[in-house]
Design a protein around this motif. Structure first.
Motif, PDB file in Angstrom:
ATOM      1  N   THR A  19     -17.194  -1.476   3.754  1.00  0.00           N
ATOM      2  CA  THR A  19     -17.344  -2.624   2.860  1.00  0.00           C
ATOM      3  C   THR A  19     -16.095  -2.782   1.997  1.00  0.00           C
ATOM      4  OG1 THR A  19     -19.749  -2.408   2.857  1.00  0.00           O
ATOM      5  CG2 THR A  19     -18.779  -3.600   1.016  1.00  0.00           C
ATOM      6  N   GLY A  20     -15.608  -1.665   1.443  1.00  0.00           N
ATOM      7  CA  GLY A  20     -14.388  -1.712   0.627  1.00  0.00           C
ATOM      8  C   GLY A  20     -13.178  -2.144   1.433  1.00  0.00           C
ATOM      9  N   TRP A  21     -13.061  -1.630   2.673  1.00  0.00           N
ATOM     10  CA  TRP A  21     -11.957  -2.028   3.555  1.00  0.00           C
ATOM     11  C   TRP A  21     -11.989  -3.543   3.781  1.00  0.00           C
ATOM     12  CZ3 TRP A  21     -12.837  -4.389   8.275  1.00  0.00           C
ATOM     13  CH2 TRP A  21     -11.691  -4.657   9.029  1.00  0.00           C
ATOM     14  N   ALA A  22     -13.177  -4.067   4.101  1.00  0.00           N
ATOM     15  CA  ALA A  22     -13.299  -5.496   4.416  1.00  0.00           C
ATOM     16  C   ALA A  22     -12.960  -6.361   3.207  1.00  0.00           C
ATOM     17  CB  ALA A  22     -14.709  -5.806   4.915  1.00  0.00           C
ATOM     18  N   ARG A  23     -13.461  -6.010   2.049  1.00  0.00           N
ATOM     19  CA  ARG A  23     -13.183  -6.811   0.847  1.00  0.00           C
ATOM     20  C   ARG A  23     -11.688  -6.754   0.484  1.00  0.00           C
ATOM     21  NH1 ARG A  23     -18.109  -8.446  -0.587  1.00  0.00           N
ATOM     22  NH2 ARG A  23     -19.869  -7.022  -0.615  1.00  0.00           N
ATOM     23  N   GLY A  24     -11.098  -5.582   0.619  1.00  0.00           N
ATOM     24  CA  GLY A  24      -9.667  -5.457   0.333  1.00  0.00           C
ATOM     25  C   GLY A  24      -8.820  -6.257   1.310  1.00  0.00           C
ATOM     26  N   LEU A  25      -9.162  -6.204   2.586  1.00  0.00           N
ATOM     27  CA  LEU A  25      -8.410  -6.965   3.580  1.00  0.00           C
ATOM     28  C   LEU A  25      -8.594  -8.466   3.349  1.00  0.00           C
ATOM     29  CD1 LEU A  25      -6.544  -6.993   6.009  1.00  0.00           C
ATOM     30  CD2 LEU A  25      -8.583  -6.812   7.481  1.00  0.00           C
ATOM     31  N   ALA A  26      -9.795  -8.888   2.981  1.00  0.00           N
ATOM     32  CA  ALA A  26     -10.035 -10.314   2.701  1.00  0.00           C
ATOM     33  C   ALA A  26      -9.112 -10.799   1.581  1.00  0.00           C
ATOM     34  CB  ALA A  26     -11.500 -10.545   2.346  1.00  0.00           C
ATOM     35  N   ARG A  27      -8.975  -9.994   0.523  1.00  0.00           N
ATOM     36  CA  ARG A  27      -8.080 -10.383  -0.590  1.00  0.00           C
ATOM     37  C   ARG A  27      -6.636 -10.500  -0.108  1.00  0.00           C
ATOM     38  NH1 ARG A  27     -11.565  -6.920  -3.329  1.00  0.00           N
ATOM     39  NH2 ARG A  27     -10.195  -5.138  -3.056  1.00  0.00           N
ATOM     40  N   ARG A  28      -6.195  -9.537   0.683  1.00  0.00           N
ATOM     41  CA  ARG A  28      -4.817  -9.548   1.170  1.00  0.00           C
ATOM     42  C   ARG A  28      -4.562 -10.727   2.105  1.00  0.00           C
ATOM     43  NH1 ARG A  28      -4.828  -4.411   3.917  1.00  0.00           N
ATOM     44  NH2 ARG A  28      -2.913  -5.183   4.863  1.00  0.00           N
ATOM     45  N   VAL A  29      -5.535 -11.031   2.951  1.00  0.00           N
ATOM     46  CA  VAL A  29      -5.402 -12.163   3.878  1.00  0.00           C
ATOM     47  C   VAL A  29      -5.275 -13.463   3.090  1.00  0.00           C
ATOM     48  CG1 VAL A  29      -6.692 -13.516   5.588  1.00  0.00           C
ATOM     49  CG2 VAL A  29      -6.550 -11.042   5.817  1.00  0.00           C
ATOM     50  N   GLU A  30      -6.109 -13.617   2.070  1.00  0.00           N
ATOM     51  CA  GLU A  30      -6.050 -14.828   1.243  1.00  0.00           C
ATOM     52  C   GLU A  30      -4.728 -14.930   0.483  1.00  0.00           C
ATOM     53  OE1 GLU A  30     -10.619 -15.934   0.213  1.00  0.00           O
ATOM     54  OE2 GLU A  30      -9.725 -14.278  -0.914  1.00  0.00           O
ATOM     55  N   ALA A  31      -4.117 -13.792   0.201  1.00  0.00           N
ATOM     56  CA  ALA A  31      -2.824 -13.789  -0.491  1.00  0.00           C
ATOM     57  C   ALA A  31      -1.671 -14.087   0.462  1.00  0.00           C
ATOM     58  CB  ALA A  31      -2.603 -12.442  -1.183  1.00  0.00           C
ATOM     59  N   GLY A  32      -1.993 -14.276   1.728  1.00  0.00           N
ATOM     60  CA  GLY A  32      -0.978 -14.656   2.701  1.00  0.00           C
ATOM     61  C   GLY A  32      -0.329 -13.516   3.459  1.00  0.00           C
ATOM     62  N   GLU A  33      -0.844 -12.301   3.310  1.00  0.00           N
ATOM     63  CA  GLU A  33      -0.258 -11.183   4.048  1.00  0.00           C
ATOM     64  C   GLU A  33      -0.570 -11.304   5.531  1.00  0.00           C
ATOM     65  OE1 GLU A  33      -0.923  -7.209   2.629  1.00  0.00           O
ATOM     66  OE2 GLU A  33      -0.992  -7.891   0.550  1.00  0.00           O
ATOM     67  N   PRO A  34       0.416 -11.096   6.392  1.00  0.00           N
ATOM     68  CA  PRO A  34       0.137 -11.092   7.834  1.00  0.00           C
ATOM     69  C   PRO A  34      -0.685  -9.857   8.198  1.00  0.00           C
ATOM     70  CG  PRO A  34       2.414 -10.497   7.428  1.00  0.00           C
ATOM     71  CD  PRO A  34       1.821 -10.874   6.097  1.00  0.00           C
ATOM     72  N   VAL A  35      -1.464  -9.966   9.259  1.00  0.00           N
ATOM     73  CA  VAL A  35      -2.350  -8.884   9.671  1.00  0.00           C
ATOM     74  C   VAL A  35      -2.041  -8.485  11.103  1.00  0.00           C
ATOM     75  CG1 VAL A  35      -4.759  -8.280  10.138  1.00  0.00           C
ATOM     76  CG2 VAL A  35      -4.173  -9.580   8.087  1.00  0.00           C
ATOM     77  N   ASP A  36      -1.809  -7.209  11.307  1.00  0.00           N
ATOM     78  CA  ASP A  36      -1.688  -6.622  12.638  1.00  0.00           C
ATOM     79  C   ASP A  36      -3.025  -5.944  12.908  1.00  0.00           C
ATOM     80  OD1 ASP A  36      -1.346  -4.120  14.338  1.00  0.00           O
ATOM     81  OD2 ASP A  36       0.588  -5.095  14.664  1.00  0.00           O
ATOM     82  N   ALA A  37      -3.746  -6.422  13.925  1.00  0.00           N
ATOM     83  CA  ALA A  37      -5.108  -5.948  14.174  1.00  0.00           C
ATOM     84  C   ALA A  37      -5.175  -4.444  14.398  1.00  0.00           C
ATOM     85  CB  ALA A  37      -5.716  -6.696  15.353  1.00  0.00           C
ATOM     86  N   ALA A  38      -4.261  -3.877  15.158  1.00  0.00           N
ATOM     87  CA  ALA A  38      -4.308  -2.440  15.420  1.00  0.00           C
ATOM     88  C   ALA A  38      -3.995  -1.641  14.164  1.00  0.00           C
ATOM     89  CB  ALA A  38      -3.337  -2.064  16.545  1.00  0.00           C
ATOM     90  N   ALA A  39      -2.995  -2.084  13.396  1.00  0.00           N
ATOM     91  CA  ALA A  39      -2.608  -1.361  12.184  1.00  0.00           C
ATOM     92  C   ALA A  39      -3.698  -1.432  11.116  1.00  0.00           C
ATOM     93  CB  ALA A  39      -1.296  -1.917  11.629  1.00  0.00           C
ATOM     94  N   GLU A  40      -4.473  -2.492  11.114  1.00  0.00           N
ATOM     95  CA  GLU A  40      -5.521  -2.682  10.107  1.00  0.00           C
ATOM     96  C   GLU A  40      -6.893  -2.197  10.560  1.00  0.00           C
ATOM     97  OE1 GLU A  40      -5.049  -3.542   7.076  1.00  0.00           O
ATOM     98  OE2 GLU A  40      -3.015  -4.335   7.218  1.00  0.00           O
ATOM     99  N   ALA A  41      -6.997  -1.673  11.781  1.00  0.00           N
ATOM    100  CA  ALA A  41      -8.303  -1.260  12.316  1.00  0.00           C
ATOM    101  C   ALA A  41      -8.969  -0.257  11.393  1.00  0.00           C
ATOM    102  CB  ALA A  41      -8.126  -0.668  13.706  1.00  0.00           C
ATOM    103  N   PRO A  42     -10.216  -0.513  11.028  1.00  0.00           N
ATOM    104  CA  PRO A  42     -10.925   0.439  10.174  1.00  0.00           C
ATOM    105  C   PRO A  42     -11.385   1.660  10.976  1.00  0.00           C
ATOM    106  CG  PRO A  42     -12.423  -1.280  10.841  1.00  0.00           C
ATOM    107  CD  PRO A  42     -11.061  -1.656  11.393  1.00  0.00           C
ATOM    108  N   ARG A  43     -11.576   2.762  10.285  1.00  0.00           N
ATOM    109  CA  ARG A  43     -12.227   3.943  10.887  1.00  0.00           C
ATOM    110  C   ARG A  43     -13.713   3.733  10.725  1.00  0.00           C
ATOM    111  NH1 ARG A  43     -10.089   6.156  14.568  1.00  0.00           N
ATOM    112  NH2 ARG A  43     -11.796   7.594  14.505  1.00  0.00           N
ATOM    113  N   LEU A  44     -14.439   3.704  11.819  1.00  0.00           N
ATOM    114  CA  LEU A  44     -15.875   3.523  11.753  1.00  0.00           C
ATOM    115  C   LEU A  44     -16.569   4.810  11.353  1.00  0.00           C
ATOM    116  CD1 LEU A  44     -16.379   1.342  14.956  1.00  0.00           C
ATOM    117  CD2 LEU A  44     -16.277   0.577  12.573  1.00  0.00           C
ATOM    118  N   SER A  45     -16.086   5.937  11.847  1.00  0.00           N
ATOM    119  CA  SER A  45     -16.703   7.224  11.494  1.00  0.00           C
ATOM    120  C   SER A  45     -15.708   8.342  11.689  1.00  0.00           C
ATOM    121  CB  SER A  45     -17.938   7.468  12.353  1.00  0.00           C
ATOM    122  OG  SER A  45     -17.596   7.561  13.720  1.00  0.00           O
TER     123      SER A  45
END
Length: 162
Positions: free
Chosen positions: A130-156
């Motif tokens: 939940t924290g990862w998702a909310r933090g990434l949402a803020r960064r995305v809205e701020a215009g930061e580019p996203v690399d899907a592999a680099a941003e992949a969350p650890r599920l467990s």
């Protein structure tokens, strides 16, 4: 395009036969795409988490979303919201990596809302996700580019050694 020219599955439902890239974007017919996830696969929760993690790590969150979608549709009703929330996180990451800041942030928050306050499940730290998702949402809205592999969350569990 005529109706009979449309891609259909064995039951007549519309299905796009176009190849897709790692973020699920359709490519031109004949182009080299990545293998698509088969639909309707029943997996154990551990298999779902492991397969989705592998896809996320490979920068393929759209495909991870399909794995979570199978779990929410085929698993026990009490877990449907969990898997749907995880699917929303994966598709939110997909949109963010495609450059769709509005859709990406919206889906990341929707998934975070679905997971917020839930007890950890199947080895997943849902508060951390939940924290990862909310933090990434803020960064995305701020215009930061996203690399899907680099941003992949650890599920467990701890990250795999490199």
């Amino acid at each position: 395009m005529r109706e009979q020219d449309r891609d259909r599955d064995g039951e007549g439902r519309a299905r796009s036969g176009r190849p897709r890239d790692g973020l699920g974007r359709p490519l031109p017919y004949g182009a080299e795409g990545v293998p698509r996830q088969p639909e309707g696969v029943v997996r154990t929760p551990a298999e779902t988490v492991a397969q989705a993690q592998g896809l996320l790590d490979a920068g393929m969150p759209f495909h991870a979303h399909e794995v979570f979608e199978d779990a929410w549709k085929s698993g026990p009703a009490q877990d449907a919201d969990l898997w749907r929330g995880l699917a929303q996180l994966a598709v939110g990451l997909t949109h963010a990596a495609r450059g769709n800041a509005v859709g990406g942030a919206r889906l990341l928050r929707r998934g975070a809302d679905a997971l917020a306050g839930r007890a950890d499940a199947y080895g997943m730290d849902l508060a951390a996700l939940t924290g990862w998702a909310r933090g990434l949402a803020r960064r995305v809205e701020a215009g930061e580019p996203v690399d899907a592999a680099a941003e992949a969350p650890r599920l467990s569990g701890p990250p795999e050694p490199v």
